[in-house]
Motif scaffolding. Sequence first.
Motif, PDB file in Angstrom:
ATOM      1  N   ASN A  34      44.299  48.055  31.125  1.00 59.58           N
ATOM      2  CA  ASN A  34      42.895  48.318  31.401  1.00 59.58           C
ATOM      3  C   ASN A  34      42.230  47.073  31.983  1.00 59.58           C
ATOM      4  O   ASN A  34      42.376  45.974  31.434  1.00 59.58           O
ATOM      5  CB  ASN A  34      42.149  48.724  30.128  1.00 59.58           C
ATOM      6  N   VAL A  35      41.497  47.257  33.061  1.00 62.44           N
ATOM      7  CA  VAL A  35      40.682  46.187  33.634  1.00 62.44           C
ATOM      8  C   VAL A  35      39.316  46.245  32.969  1.00 62.44           C
ATOM      9  O   VAL A  35      38.604  47.249  33.079  1.00 62.44           O
ATOM     10  CB  VAL A  35      40.537  46.338  35.158  1.00 62.44           C
ATOM     11  N   ILE A  36      38.952  45.190  32.255  1.00 73.37           N
ATOM     12  CA  ILE A  36      37.702  45.216  31.496  1.00 73.37           C
ATOM     13  C   ILE A  36      36.596  44.389  32.147  1.00 73.37           C
ATOM     14  O   ILE A  36      35.420  44.610  31.875  1.00 73.37           O
ATOM     15  CB  ILE A  36      37.928  44.713  30.058  1.00 73.37           C
ATOM     16  N   ARG A  37      36.958  43.442  33.002  1.00 72.90           N
ATOM     17  CA  ARG A  37      35.923  42.599  33.606  1.00 72.90           C
ATOM     18  C   ARG A  37      36.469  41.951  34.877  1.00 72.90           C
ATOM     19  O   ARG A  37      37.652  41.646  34.965  1.00 72.90           O
ATOM     20  CB  ARG A  37      35.453  41.520  32.624  1.00 72.90           C
ATOM     21  N   VAL A  38      35.578  41.761  35.848  1.00 71.53           N
ATOM     22  CA  VAL A  38      35.911  41.054  37.079  1.00 71.53           C
ATOM     23  C   VAL A  38      34.887  39.938  37.274  1.00 71.53           C
ATOM     24  O   VAL A  38      33.684  40.194  37.257  1.00 71.53           O
ATOM     25  CB  VAL A  38      35.911  42.007  38.300  1.00 71.53           C
ATOM     26  N   ASN A  39      35.372  38.725  37.405  1.00 77.45           N
ATOM     27  CA  ASN A  39      34.487  37.569  37.602  1.00 77.45           C
ATOM     28  C   ASN A  39      34.595  37.116  39.042  1.00 77.45           C
ATOM     29  O   ASN A  39      35.686  36.812  39.522  1.00 77.45           O
ATOM     30  CB  ASN A  39      34.871  36.440  36.650  1.00 77.45           C
ATOM     31  N   ILE A  58      39.480  38.736  47.581  1.00 75.29           N
ATOM     32  CA  ILE A  58      40.352  37.593  47.317  1.00 75.29           C
ATOM     33  C   ILE A  58      39.576  36.546  46.516  1.00 75.29           C
ATOM     34  O   ILE A  58      38.452  36.190  46.846  1.00 75.29           O
ATOM     35  CB  ILE A  58      40.847  36.975  48.639  1.00 75.29           C
ATOM     36  N   GLY A  59      40.187  36.049  45.449  1.00 78.79           N
ATOM     37  CA  GLY A  59      39.537  35.050  44.607  1.00 78.79           C
ATOM     38  C   GLY A  59      38.886  35.619  43.372  1.00 78.79           C
ATOM     39  O   GLY A  59      38.442  34.848  42.511  1.00 78.79           O
ATOM     40  N   ASP A  60      38.803  36.949  43.248  1.00 75.31           N
ATOM     41  CA  ASP A  60      38.259  37.549  42.029  1.00 75.31           C
ATOM     42  C   ASP A  60      39.184  37.261  40.847  1.00 75.31           C
ATOM     43  O   ASP A  60      40.416  37.302  40.978  1.00 75.31           O
ATOM     44  CB  ASP A  60      38.115  39.070  42.189  1.00 75.31           C
ATOM     45  N   ARG A  61      38.589  36.991  39.692  1.00 77.64           N
ATOM     46  CA  ARG A  61      39.350  36.812  38.456  1.00 77.64           C
ATOM     47  C   ARG A  61      39.253  38.109  37.654  1.00 77.64           C
ATOM     48  O   ARG A  61      38.176  38.475  37.185  1.00 77.64           O
ATOM     49  CB  ARG A  61      38.813  35.628  37.655  1.00 77.64           C
ATOM     50  N   VAL A  62      40.377  38.774  37.524  1.00 79.15           N
ATOM     51  CA  VAL A  62      40.422  40.092  36.892  1.00 79.15           C
ATOM     52  C   VAL A  62      40.962  39.941  35.472  1.00 79.15           C
ATOM     53  O   VAL A  62      42.059  39.418  35.262  1.00 79.15           O
ATOM     54  CB  VAL A  62      41.312  41.052  37.706  1.00 79.15           C
ATOM     55  N   MET A  63      40.182  40.396  34.495  1.00 78.54           N
ATOM     56  CA  MET A  63      40.586  40.365  33.088  1.00 78.54           C
ATOM     57  C   MET A  63      41.243  41.702  32.742  1.00 78.54           C
ATOM     58  O   MET A  63      40.605  42.760  32.856  1.00 78.54           O
ATOM     59  CB  MET A  63      39.380  40.132  32.188  1.00 78.54           C
ATOM     60  N   ILE A  64      42.527  41.644  32.347  1.00 80.87           N
ATOM     61  CA  ILE A  64      43.302  42.849  32.078  1.00 80.87           C
ATOM     62  C   ILE A  64      43.783  42.820  30.631  1.00 80.87           C
ATOM     63  O   ILE A  64      44.257  41.784  30.143  1.00 80.87           O
ATOM     64  CB  ILE A  64      44.511  42.951  33.029  1.00 80.87           C
ATOM     65  N   VAL A  65      43.658  43.944  29.944  1.00 80.83           N
ATOM     66  CA  VAL A  65      44.119  44.092  28.566  1.00 80.83           C
ATOM     67  C   VAL A  65      45.264  45.096  28.552  1.00 80.83           C
ATOM     68  O   VAL A  65      45.149  46.190  29.094  1.00 80.83           O
ATOM     69  CB  VAL A  65      42.976  44.559  27.646  1.00 80.83           C
ATOM     70  N   GLY A  66      46.367  44.687  27.942  1.00 85.37           N
ATOM     71  CA  GLY A  66      47.522  45.573  27.851  1.00 85.37           C
ATOM     72  C   GLY A  66      48.716  44.824  27.307  1.00 85.37           C
ATOM     73  O   GLY A  66      48.618  43.649  26.927  1.00 85.37           O
TER      74      GLY A  66
END
Length: 253
Positions: free
Chosen positions: A22-27, A43-51
Amino acid sequence: TRSEVNGKMLSQLKIRNSFGANVIRVNRSGVDLVASPNLQLQIGDRVMIVGSELAVGQAEKVLGNSLKQLNHPNLIPIFLGIALGCILGSIPFVFPGIPQPVKLGLAGGPLIVSILISRFGPQYKLITYTTMSANLMVREIGLSLFLACVGLGAGAGFVDTIVHHGGYVWIGYGVIITVVPLIIAGLVGRYAFKLNYYTLIGVLSGATTNPPALAFSNDQTSCDAPAVGYATVYPLTMFLRVLTAQLLILSLA
């Protein structure tokens, strides 16, 4: 960091269905964005993934996680934005009843073009990411050149105007004209629109079209909230400033 993903929406990647993560946040540039299905990745987005570790690893192969690639600045979008912005800023806009055409100028033109490139560039596979060091360097160079031009243009007769021509009176008027609207806008933004402090000081900097104030605002935090607030209101404020001055001249003439 994979160019193939640039401009694609989260729903198109199907990370949850394919990998069970699950993608919970994009910075993006220090600003947290809601991971909605229609959010376009850049490009350059920091994607927070839980799994699980396996799921995260598979998602990493799709999204890319190469810090080395991010260290290379993309200069083409910068110079393309400046060139197109200068062209847009030099185009005169004619309004009925106003004898002189209105131009966005060398400040407003590039800013509007940069906002458009940031918004629509990923749809055309244009990579707009720039390393933070390069971003800060361009900001500081631009601010230094701006202050140098202002000083060279107004510094020659500054002392003589203050001493012999009553310039201190106009300075007092300037203080009142500057401070009173800022106080009113700050109170409205804080208590009516519930803006946080960093966004609010960026908005106030943009409302006064004041790059030095933006530089001070950016120094107060590590995120880009002041810059985002500044860019949100600056184009409209600058356009209204030029248009309102000419309308006042016409109405009082």
